[in-house]
Scaffold this motif. Structure first.
Motif, PDB file in Angstrom:
ATOM      1  N   ALA A  82       0.848  -1.203   0.000  1.00  9.54           N
ATOM      2  CA  ALA A  82       0.000   0.000   0.000  1.00  9.54           C
ATOM      3  C   ALA A  82       0.881   1.249   0.000  1.00  9.54           C
ATOM      4  N   VAL A  83       1.875   1.254   0.871  1.00 11.00           N
ATOM      5  CA  VAL A  83       2.791   2.399   0.930  1.00 11.00           C
ATOM      6  C   VAL A  83       3.628   2.469  -0.342  1.00 11.00           C
ATOM      7  N   GLY A  84       4.181   1.324  -0.741  1.00  9.58           N
ATOM      8  CA  GLY A  84       5.039   1.297  -1.924  1.00  9.58           C
ATOM      9  C   GLY A  84       4.306   1.650  -3.210  1.00  9.58           C
ATOM     10  N   GLY A  85       3.087   1.130  -3.373  1.00  7.07           N
ATOM     11  CA  GLY A  85       2.305   1.448  -4.574  1.00  7.07           C
ATOM     12  C   GLY A  85       1.978   2.927  -4.657  1.00  7.07           C
ATOM     13  N   GLY A  86       1.590   3.496  -3.523  1.00  9.57           N
ATOM     14  CA  GLY A  86       1.301   4.929  -3.499  1.00  9.57           C
ATOM     15  C   GLY A  86       2.539   5.760  -3.800  1.00  9.57           C
ATOM     16  N   LEU A  87       3.669   5.375  -3.199  1.00 10.31           N
ATOM     17  CA  LEU A  87       4.912   6.121  -3.447  1.00 10.31           C
ATOM     18  C   LEU A  87       5.382   6.001  -4.893  1.00 10.31           C
ATOM     19  N   LEU A  88       5.259   4.808  -5.458  1.00  5.27           N
ATOM     20  CA  LEU A  88       5.677   4.619  -6.850  1.00  5.27           C
ATOM     21  C   LEU A  88       4.877   5.506  -7.796  1.00  5.27           C
ATOM     22  N   LEU A 111      -4.794  -0.686  -4.314  1.00  8.62           N
ATOM     23  CA  LEU A 111      -4.459  -1.946  -4.975  1.00  8.62           C
ATOM     24  C   LEU A 111      -3.444  -2.714  -4.139  1.00  8.62           C
ATOM     25  N   GLY A 112      -2.431  -2.016  -3.646  1.00  6.82           N
ATOM     26  CA  GLY A 112      -1.413  -2.660  -2.825  1.00  6.82           C
ATOM     27  C   GLY A 112      -1.992  -3.256  -1.561  1.00  6.82           C
ATOM     28  N   ALA A 113      -2.882  -2.520  -0.910  1.00  6.47           N
ATOM     29  CA  ALA A 113      -3.492  -3.008   0.342  1.00  6.47           C
ATOM     30  C   ALA A 113      -4.334  -4.247   0.109  1.00  6.47           C
ATOM     31  N   ASN A 114      -4.934  -4.340  -1.059  1.00  5.22           N
ATOM     32  CA  ASN A 114      -5.825  -5.460  -1.348  1.00  5.22           C
ATOM     33  C   ASN A 114      -5.152  -6.631  -2.049  1.00  5.22           C
ATOM     34  N   LEU A 115      -3.993  -6.383  -2.679  1.00  2.33           N
ATOM     35  CA  LEU A 115      -3.359  -7.434  -3.482  1.00  2.33           C
ATOM     36  C   LEU A 115      -2.033  -7.932  -2.932  1.00  2.33           C
ATOM     37  N   GLY A 119       0.834  -9.210  -6.100  1.00  3.89           N
ATOM     38  CA  GLY A 119      -0.356  -8.779  -6.830  1.00  3.89           C
ATOM     39  C   GLY A 119      -0.235  -7.357  -7.326  1.00  3.89           C
ATOM     40  N   LEU A 120       0.347  -6.478  -6.510  1.00  2.00           N
ATOM     41  CA  LEU A 120       0.538  -5.094  -6.937  1.00  2.00           C
ATOM     42  C   LEU A 120       1.514  -5.023  -8.104  1.00  2.00           C
ATOM     43  N   ALA A 121       2.586  -5.796  -8.042  1.00  2.00           N
ATOM     44  CA  ALA A 121       3.555  -5.804  -9.143  1.00  2.00           C
ATOM     45  C   ALA A 121       2.882  -6.221 -10.448  1.00  2.00           C
ATOM     46  N   LEU A 122       2.083  -7.264 -10.393  1.00  3.89           N
ATOM     47  CA  LEU A 122       1.368  -7.714 -11.580  1.00  3.89           C
ATOM     48  C   LEU A 122       0.357  -6.669 -12.041  1.00  3.89           C
ATOM     49  N   ALA A 123      -0.396  -6.102 -11.121  1.00  5.97           N
ATOM     50  CA  ALA A 123      -1.410  -5.101 -11.460  1.00  5.97           C
ATOM     51  C   ALA A 123      -0.781  -3.881 -12.124  1.00  5.97           C
ATOM     52  N   LEU A 124       0.320  -3.384 -11.560  1.00  5.63           N
ATOM     53  CA  LEU A 124       0.969  -2.202 -12.145  1.00  5.63           C
ATOM     54  C   LEU A 124       1.554  -2.505 -13.510  1.00  5.63           C
TER      55      LEU A 124
END
Length: 184
Positions: A82-88, A111-115, A119-124
């Motif tokens: 969640a933190v990493g996805g938002g920062l990226l 997305l990060g919090a839920n995946l 999962g976030l890596a794949l989603a992004l």
């Protein structure tokens, strides 16, 4: 409007498929609610070019809660992603000088919090590929100019939706080809 029954039909299909996939469990319920939120975000961003914080912020909390309760990814993975996805995405927003908005930052965190991390890596990855393809096609067919904005929330949502179902297989593939086990 024809749009309302179509959206309801799509939402019902998402719920039915998700409950079939995950089973009639709290994990299935959390996943179906997550997909419903992504559907709403996609429609709003597609029409108004805004990702409402009123959806993304509770989605972050719901994802972290589901992870804490064991209905999602491991809690540490959910929190870090969640933190990493938002920062990226924040870095992308800064680098593109407004090419994306703060709503996209919060949606990536959701997305990060839920995946979780994988999962976030794949989603992004999926959303970057999808967004690039859509932008290229829109410019190629004259639907948008090179400097005209294209809503990115639907791309994040589609990537997140696919990753929700594909993450276990993607994780196995990653571990097969890159046998470095991450602690997340």
């Amino acid at each position: 409007s024809w749009r309302y029954p179509l959206v309801e039909l799509v939402a019902a299909a998402l719920w039915a498929f998700t409950i079939w996939w995950f089973g009639p469990t709290l994990r299935g319920l959390a996943a179906a609610a997550f997909l419903s939120s992504l559907l709403v975000v996609s429609l709003i961003d597609g029409e108004h070019m805004v990702v409402p914080d009123v959806i993304s912020v509770p989605l972050i909390g719901a994802g972290l809660f589901a992870a804490w309760m064991g209905w999602g990814p491991p809690f540490r993975s959910a929190l870090v992603s969640a933190v990493g996805g938002g920062l990226l995405i924040a870095l992308v927003v800064i680098a593109t000088r407004g090419g994306m908005g703060t709503g996209d930052i919060l949606l990536a965190a959701a997305l990060g919090a839920n995946l979780g991390v994988t999962g976030l890596a794949l989603a992004l990855w999926l959303c970057f590929v999808l967004g690039g393809a859509i932008a290229t096609l829109c410019v190629a067919f004259g639907l948008r100019g090179r400097k005209q904005p294209i809503p990115y929330g639907p791309c994040l949502a589609v990537g997140g939706g696919i990753a929700l179902f594909a993450t276990p297989a993607f994780s196995e593939w990653l571990l097969r080809w890159f046998p470095i086990a991450l602690p997340l």
